[in-house]
Design an enzyme around this catalytic site. Structure first.
Site, PDB file in Angstrom:
ATOM      1  N   GLY A  31       0.806  -1.298   0.162  1.00 36.59           N
ATOM      2  CA  GLY A  31      -0.065  -0.053  -0.205  1.00 36.59           C
ATOM      3  C   GLY A  31       0.712   0.851   0.166  1.00 36.59           C
ATOM      4  O   GLY A  31       2.306   1.181   0.206  1.00 36.59           O
ATOM      5  N   CYS A  37       7.254  -0.522   6.308  1.00 35.22           N
ATOM      6  CA  CYS A  37       6.617   0.682   5.772  1.00 35.22           C
ATOM      7  C   CYS A  37       7.871   1.256   4.479  1.00 35.22           C
ATOM      8  O   CYS A  37       8.865   0.941   5.386  1.00 35.22           O
ATOM      9  CB  CYS A  37       6.211   1.898   6.874  1.00 35.22           C
ATOM     10  SG  CYS A  37       6.068   3.562   5.909  1.00 35.22           S
ATOM     11  N   LEU A  38       6.830   1.400   3.833  1.00 31.65           N
ATOM     12  CA  LEU A  38       8.274   1.734   2.588  1.00 31.65           C
ATOM     13  C   LEU A  38       9.064   3.366   3.123  1.00 31.65           C
ATOM     14  O   LEU A  38      10.076   3.857   2.768  1.00 31.65           O
ATOM     15  CB  LEU A  38       7.628   2.173   1.429  1.00 31.65           C
ATOM     16  CG  LEU A  38       6.640   0.804   0.480  1.00 31.65           C
ATOM     17  CD1 LEU A  38       6.072   0.969  -0.316  1.00 31.65           C
ATOM     18  CD2 LEU A  38       8.084  -0.064   0.823  1.00 31.65           C
ATOM     19  N   HIS A  53      -1.388   6.991   7.977  1.00 35.00           N
ATOM     20  CA  HIS A  53      -0.015   7.865   6.953  1.00 35.00           C
ATOM     21  C   HIS A  53      -0.920   9.024   6.756  1.00 35.00           C
ATOM     22  O   HIS A  53      -0.341  10.437   7.082  1.00 35.00           O
ATOM     23  CB  HIS A  53      -0.085   7.180   5.513  1.00 35.00           C
ATOM     24  CG  HIS A  53       1.036   6.656   6.042  1.00 35.00           C
ATOM     25  ND1 HIS A  53       2.281   6.500   6.538  1.00 35.00           N
ATOM     26  CD2 HIS A  53       1.678   5.381   5.468  1.00 35.00           C
ATOM     27  CE1 HIS A  53       3.258   6.281   6.311  1.00 35.00           C
ATOM     28  NE2 HIS A  53       2.758   4.945   5.062  1.00 35.00           N
ATOM     29  N   GLN A  98       2.795  10.144   0.714  1.00 34.06           N
ATOM     30  CA  GLN A  98       4.433   8.717   0.861  1.00 34.06           C
ATOM     31  C   GLN A  98       5.418   9.230   0.038  1.00 34.06           C
ATOM     32  O   GLN A  98       6.389   8.609  -0.550  1.00 34.06           O
ATOM     33  CB  GLN A  98       3.979   7.258   1.255  1.00 34.06           C
ATOM     34  CG  GLN A  98       4.060   6.973   2.800  1.00 34.06           C
ATOM     35  CD  GLN A  98       4.025   5.603   2.207  1.00 34.06           C
ATOM     36  OE1 GLN A  98       2.618   5.510   2.598  1.00 34.06           O
ATOM     37  NE2 GLN A  98       4.719   5.005   2.890  1.00 34.06           N
ATOM     38  N   HIS A 107      -2.903   0.694   8.664  1.00 33.46           N
ATOM     39  CA  HIS A 107      -1.544   1.630   8.120  1.00 33.46           C
ATOM     40  C   HIS A 107      -2.142   2.583   7.035  1.00 33.46           C
ATOM     41  O   HIS A 107      -1.311   3.735   8.250  1.00 33.46           O
ATOM     42  CB  HIS A 107      -0.640   0.160   7.787  1.00 33.46           C
ATOM     43  CG  HIS A 107       0.648   0.675   7.864  1.00 33.46           C
ATOM     44  ND1 HIS A 107       1.728   0.337   7.906  1.00 33.46           N
ATOM     45  CD2 HIS A 107       0.683   1.837   6.413  1.00 33.46           C
ATOM     46  CE1 HIS A 107       3.191   1.395   7.610  1.00 33.46           C
ATOM     47  NE2 HIS A 107       3.020   1.787   6.394  1.00 33.46           N
ATOM     48  N   GLU A 108      -2.565   2.196   6.022  1.00 32.13           N
ATOM     49  CA  GLU A 108      -2.585   3.762   5.207  1.00 32.13           C
ATOM     50  C   GLU A 108      -3.659   4.633   5.293  1.00 32.13           C
ATOM     51  O   GLU A 108      -3.711   6.004   5.493  1.00 32.13           O
ATOM     52  CB  GLU A 108      -3.104   3.146   3.769  1.00 32.13           C
ATOM     53  CG  GLU A 108      -1.983   2.041   3.373  1.00 32.13           C
ATOM     54  CD  GLU A 108      -0.919   2.340   3.136  1.00 32.13           C
ATOM     55  OE1 GLU A 108      -0.238   3.204   3.342  1.00 32.13           O
ATOM     56  OE2 GLU A 108       0.141   1.111   3.305  1.00 32.13           O
TER      57      GLU A 108
END
Length: 182
Positions: free
Chosen positions: A62, A110-111, A156, A67, A152-153
């Site tokens: 995701g 996480c990216l 963000h 991000q 998670h998303e």
């Protein structure tokens, strides 16, 4: 969100976008609550395509708009639920309306915090409501890993990263690892 080690065939799909750089922990855009999307036009469609391409190139599950440096309430996803069913899509102006069920503590990455993952508590079930790129209502429900991804998303977009939900020794471990990481 970093994907679990799962082999997937042709994850790229039909997204003609361009990969954008992922913003890393420390970038203020990750700590700022995102603005609602108000204009549903070609630039929004391009952003969604770019986010998909970025997610696939980074091997993620995701990606939230902030991000990639865009402070708007939007995210894309491609991940499996606890039954192995694949879910692919996007949500604009998402609201996490339900996060319930058993609390599962599993490693999460996480990216925007590359190369690290920590035991992170998340609810086993989540429901997100929002709209698609045409402004039509969507309701996305997930269990297991997909529920984790949705939570998670959404985090963000509220200016949080997954390490914010850690506590105790897991949080101390994360903070030590982040300080040591170049």
């Amino acid at each position: 969100m970093s994907k679990r080690t799962v082999t997937r065939t042709d994850r790229r799909g039909d997204h003609p976008g361009t990969a954008r750089p992922i913003r890393l922990l420390g970038d203020p855009v990750l700590r700022t609550e995102c603005d609602p999307v108000r204009t549903f036009d070609a630039s929004l469609a391009r952003l969604i395509d770019d986010m998909f391409v970025t997610m696939y190139e980074q091997d993620g599950a995701g990606v939230a708009a902030n991000q990639v440096g865009v402070p708007l309430r939007a995210f894309v996803y491609d991940c499996n639920d606890d039954r192995g069913r694949r879910h692919v899509g996007h949500v604009i102006n998402p609201v996490l309306v339900t996060a319930d069920g058993e609390t599962l503590v599993e490693r999460e990455g996480c990216l925007s915090v590359p190369g690290m993952n920590f035991a992170t508590p998340r609810s086993a079930h989540a429901v997100v409501e929002g709209v698609d790129i045409k402004g039509k209502p969507v309701r996305v429900e997930g269990t297991g890993y997909f529920a984790r991804c949705l939570q998670h998303e959404c985090g963000h977009l509220d200016g949080h990263v997954y390490i914010d939900v850690l506590s105790g020794e897991a949080r101390r471990e994360a903070m030590r690892a982040i300080r040591r990481h170049p």
